[in-house]
Write an enzyme that holds these catalytic residues in place. Structure first.
Site, PDB file in Angstrom:
ATOM      1  N   HIS A  12       0.430  -1.623  -0.053  1.00 23.40           N
ATOM      2  CA  HIS A  12      -0.152  -0.005  -0.139  1.00 23.40           C
ATOM      3  C   HIS A  12       0.835   1.441  -0.176  1.00 23.40           C
ATOM      4  O   HIS A  12       1.699   1.196   0.747  1.00 23.40           O
ATOM      5  CB  HIS A  12      -0.830  -0.260   1.540  1.00 23.40           C
ATOM      6  CG  HIS A  12      -1.944  -0.777   1.634  1.00 23.40           C
ATOM      7  ND1 HIS A  12      -3.262  -1.088   0.754  1.00 23.40           N
ATOM      8  CD2 HIS A  12      -2.257  -2.326   2.019  1.00 23.40           C
ATOM      9  CE1 HIS A  12      -3.795  -2.133   1.167  1.00 23.40           C
ATOM     10  NE2 HIS A  12      -2.850  -2.568   1.459  1.00 23.40           N
ATOM     11  N   THR A  39      12.899  -9.137   3.364  1.00 21.42           N
ATOM     12  CA  THR A  39      12.746  -7.652   3.195  1.00 21.42           C
ATOM     13  C   THR A  39      13.769  -7.400   2.371  1.00 21.42           C
ATOM     14  O   THR A  39      13.488  -5.999   1.467  1.00 21.42           O
ATOM     15  CB  THR A  39      12.659  -6.904   4.603  1.00 21.42           C
ATOM     16  OG1 THR A  39      13.916  -7.011   4.852  1.00 21.42           O
ATOM     17  CG2 THR A  39      11.883  -7.651   5.320  1.00 21.42           C
TER      18      THR A  39
END
Length: 178
Positions: A99, A152
């Protein structure tokens, strides 16, 4: 891209195959072959000798190489490329989406989705159960991702990574059970 009707047939066959036992079980009624055929009809690029277990969810843009496997209940959304000889345990999550959150004056749920970033898993990689691969990462050739790891950032070739925010695990830290 495959014609829509072939993808629909593939989705139907994969749904049917989900009631069959896992491929590694003692009962063999052709479930591995059926799931492999279904996946071949659904995805954009598919190698030979693949194994996709029941309950796996994936997008039609998935690319999967030769002799690679996707474990039970894995969730793989769009823009993912899996190389050759990749082993993926159960419950792995690969999501190249995120997002937007840059404007602190607007709630995040109203900022929309960020552009999707491809996830690339190179050849001869082993991904443990419940690992999570975040958007835009590349897992290098010959690497191991430990169970429960959160990836990540890019993983260098021939690395062993583990932990909540993945860190390289030195060989001296690995213990074996005899």
């Amino acid at each position: 891209m495959r014609p829509r009707i072939l993808r629909l047939i593939g989705r139907f066959l994969f749904t049917v195959s989900n009631v069959l036992p896992p491929s590694q079980g003692t009962i063999n009624v052709g479930q591995r072959t059926l799931r492999s055929l279904a996946v071949r009809l659904i995805v954009s690029k598919c190698g030979t000798g693949i194994n996709v277990e029941r309950g796996a969810r994936f997008d039609s843009s998935l690319e999967i190489g030769n002799r690679s496997g996707i474990g039970e209940n894995c969730i793989i959304t769009n823009k993912v490329k899996i190389g050759n000889d990749v082993m993926m345990a159960r419950d792995v999550l690969i999501n190249p989406g995120n997002h937007n959150f840059s404007d602190t004056n607007i709630p995040m749920n109203r900022q929309g989705a960020a552009p999707k970033k491809s996830v690339i898993i190179e050849d001869d990689v082993w991904i443990g159960s419940r690992a999570i691969l975040m958007p835009g990462v590349t897992v290098g050739h010959g690497s191991i991702i430990a169970a429960g790891a959160v990836v990540t950032h890019d993983v260098p070739p021939f690395s062993i990574m583990g932990g909540g925010a993945c860190q390289t695990i030195e060989m001296s830290q690995i213990t074996t059970l005899n």
